[in-house]
Design a protein around this motif. Structure first.
Motif, short mmCIF file in Angstrom:
data_model
loop_
_atom_site.label_atom_id
_atom_site.label_comp_id
_atom_site.label_asym_id
_atom_site.label_seq_id
_atom_site.Cartn_x
_atom_site.Cartn_y
_atom_site.Cartn_z
N LYS A 403 -7.74 -28.31 -11.96
CA LYS A 403 -7.38 -28.96 -13.22
C LYS A 403 -5.94 -29.46 -13.26
O LYS A 403 -5.55 -30.18 -14.17
CB LYS A 403 -7.60 -27.98 -14.38
N TRP A 431 -12.05 -24.49 -11.12
CA TRP A 431 -11.33 -23.55 -11.98
C TRP A 431 -10.06 -23.01 -11.35
O TRP A 431 -9.30 -22.28 -11.97
CB TRP A 431 -12.24 -22.40 -12.39
N GLY A 442 -8.57 -19.26 -17.25
CA GLY A 442 -8.54 -19.93 -18.54
C GLY A 442 -7.15 -20.14 -19.09
O GLY A 442 -6.98 -20.58 -20.21
N ASN A 446 -5.91 -24.75 -18.23
CA ASN A 446 -6.73 -24.95 -19.42
C ASN A 446 -6.11 -25.91 -20.41
O ASN A 446 -6.84 -26.70 -21.02
CB ASN A 446 -7.03 -23.61 -20.09
N THR A 498 -12.78 -17.63 -18.48
CA THR A 498 -12.63 -19.04 -18.14
C THR A 498 -13.77 -19.88 -18.70
O THR A 498 -13.55 -21.00 -19.17
CB THR A 498 -12.57 -19.20 -16.61
N ALA A 501 -13.01 -20.38 -22.31
CA ALA A 501 -11.87 -21.28 -22.49
C ALA A 501 -12.27 -22.73 -22.20
O ALA A 501 -11.86 -23.66 -22.91
CB ALA A 501 -10.72 -20.85 -21.59
N ASP A 502 -13.07 -22.94 -21.16
CA ASP A 502 -13.53 -24.29 -20.83
C ASP A 502 -14.40 -24.87 -21.94
O ASP A 502 -14.25 -26.04 -22.33
CB ASP A 502 -14.30 -24.28 -19.52
#
Length: 559
Positions: A403, A431, A442, A446, A498, A501-502
């Motif tokens: 990310k 991730w 996360g 994020n 995670t 959070a995603d």
């Protein structure tokens, strides 16, 4: 307010709260001492000495006033209010700059208590840190709502969910969750008995299991293959006349059959929810055949092409680049076309493909690097037009990497004036935190998910643009291999964190890496061992054959 003069007192209090197993509550008969309770001056026992008695009384009164003022300054930690029923309600200490909570839940692993934790963004290697707690004399706090007094137990969470409110009303709904059908996953799946295979399919894809409806597989080999392989190794076969239209390697390894079993399980379990795909599977390339690749720094000087599928030249792996006249780029785009058709002939209809797995990383395993401009040119000049002509229903997802740089890539390739943008249907992200420790959790990266949604709106990208988590796993090896259950639990907690959070950031789904691996996280032909949702350990099965070979020493040591 707390000033520097109060810090030693607060530290003394926190020291008192510590015990071997966590924080111990201070009994109600032991009031909290934020200020020193000094002894009043001794005075003469001579009752006739009225002057001394008067002085002593004044000193005591002054001391009491000072203590009251000090307690007020420190935060009124032991003051109470009375409710109409006569109960006392504590007022929380105002410990500014000191993260605190009431000690209502104790981190005692023996009693099964719950621990309050927070994620560290600054130190991702320290995933969780405990939030310190402060003890007061009463546990009931006073909460006023609409002029009415209600008693509330501190530490009890009340979550109100409005199911009628859609978090992202302008975006398509969540597609689902899933994992990857790698060669390693298929080999481990086939190592199980029929009973074991049936159990795994139900566990991962069935109605009583996880209900996975998303999947991913690799075009040609990946690191979780026994060795590098390609479906066309004929140098100079630009029209791919020698392409193995049966994808024999994937058939013999069991990859295709495992996908078909998963699809059937999804159709049987969710007949009203499934669409034409059965389950949505995306395909991602790790590397073209070596004859299509430019030589790397590990190849002999003057080599015409790379000797192996591992590694990659920079800034692009293909021999003659990705310009409009590149015959290698055109042939590689045709390779996608042939692969999609071959799998469709076996009954696996792909939902989409990604341009390249982790294009920013010239990995030591099967790899092909692109920078953002070269991936854009490959899509605009070759892959986009090829898929539009032959497979217009197959979605094309770009990036497929960590990310860290997703927003940067989106700003360039999704701009309306970029020739690649019209072919791109979505963004795939991994991730990881950009390193080998796999500690995203996360936290790191994020915020870029939220920035990505904002950028999609700013750039007026189509509302059906897919934002998909396409790979996630923990490495190295497995929690089972270390014989430490806490590692497995920590990884599971981080995984869930995670996912949440995603989804909260607008992701349309989450695909884990390998669906099933062996006890140490393989096979992987580069030794890049990782964890997976299910581990195949046949010799520990209830119906295992007596002469089944034992695992390595870690298996015995860990138990």
């Amino acid at each position: 307010q707390i000033n520097d003069g109060h810090r030693p007192q607060i530290q003394s209090i926190q020291n008192k709260m510590k015990s071997k197993q966590g924080y111990e509550p201070i009994g109600e008969e032991q009031p909290l001492e934020l200020g020193g309770r000094g002894e009043s001056s001794s005075h003469s026992a001579d009752n006739n000495n009225n002057g001394d008695a008067t002085k002593s009384t004044l000193v005591m009164g002054a001391s009491a006033l000072i203590l009251v003022a000090l307690a007020f300054l420190v935060g009124r930690s032991t003051t109470t209010n009375s409710t109409p029923g006569g109960e006392e309600t504590a007022i929380l200490p105002n410990l500014e700059h000191v993260p605190t909570r009431l000690c209502e839940i104790y981190p005692d692993s023996h009693s099964g208590g719950i621990q309050m934790i927070q994620t560290s963004f600054a130190e991702p290697s320290k995933q969780w840190s405990e939030v310190a707690c402060v003890h007061v004399n009463r546990r009931n706090l006073q909460d006023k709502q609409d002029g009415q007094q209600q008693q509330q137990e501190y530490g009890t969470a009340q979550i109100n969910v409005d199911f009628d409110k859609v978090a992202f009303p302008d975006r398509q709904p969540i597609l689902g969750f899933g994992g990857a059908f790698t060669e390693a996953a298929a080999l481990n799946f086939n190592s199980l008995s029929q009973q074991g295979q049936d159990a795994v399919i139900e566990l991962l894809f069935g109605k009583t299991g996880l209900g996975y409806t998303l999947g991913r597989t690799h075009i040609n080999s990946c690191d979780f293959s026994v060795e590098s392989y390609s479906h066309d190794d004929t140098d100079g076969d630009f029209d791919l006349e020698e392409f193995d239209t049966e994808v024999t390697h994937d058939l013999e390894s069991g990859m295709v059959d495992m996908m078909l079993l998963a699809q059937q399980s999804v159709r049987d379990s969710f007949p009203k929810e499934v669409d034409e795909y059965g389950m949505r599977i995306i395909a991602s390339p790790w590397s073209p055949p070596s004859w299509m690749k430019a030589p790397t720094e590990d190849d002999v000087e003057g080599a015409e092409h790379a000797a192996n599928m591992t590694g990659s030249a920079l800034p692009v792996c293909l021999r003659d680049g990705v310009g409009a006249d590149s015959k290698y780029a055109a042939s590689w785009a045709l390779f996608f076309d042939k692969f999609i058709t071959a799998y469709a002939n076996h009954g696996v209809k792909f939902y989409g493909v990604t341009v390249q797995n982790e294009p920013e990383f010239p990995a030591p395993w099967d790899a092909c690097a692109y920078d953002v401009s070269h991936e854009g040119d490959f899509v605009a000049n070759h892959l986009g037009p090829q898929l539009e002509k032959s497979h217009p229903d197959v979605k094309l997802l770009f990036f497929d990497h960590n990310k860290d740089h997703m927003v940067k890539w989106a700003k360039e390739l999704l701009a309306k004036d970029h020739p690649a943008s019209k072919y791109i249907d979505g963004t795939a992200v991994h991730w990881y935190a950009g390193g080998m420790d796999r500690l995203l959790d996360g936290a790191q990266g994020n915020p870029n998910m939220h920035r990505m949604l904002s950028e999609l709106d700013i750039m007026d990208v189509r509302k059906d643009h897919v934002l998909l988590g396409s790979e996630a796993c923990h490495c190295p090896t497995t929690g089972y291999a270390g014989g430490d259950l806490s590692i497995a639990w920590a990884r599971a907690m981080r995984n869930v964190h995670t996912m949440l959070a995603d989804l909260a950031a607008g992701s349309n789904g989450f695909i884990e890496w390998n669906l099933i691996l062996d006890s140490i996280g393989g096979p992987n032909h580069l030794g890049n061992l990782c964890d997976s949702p299910v581990l195949a350990v046949p010799h520990r099965a209830l119906a295992a054959e007596k002469d089944f070979p034992a695992q390595l020493g870690f298996e015995h040591a860990g138990h």
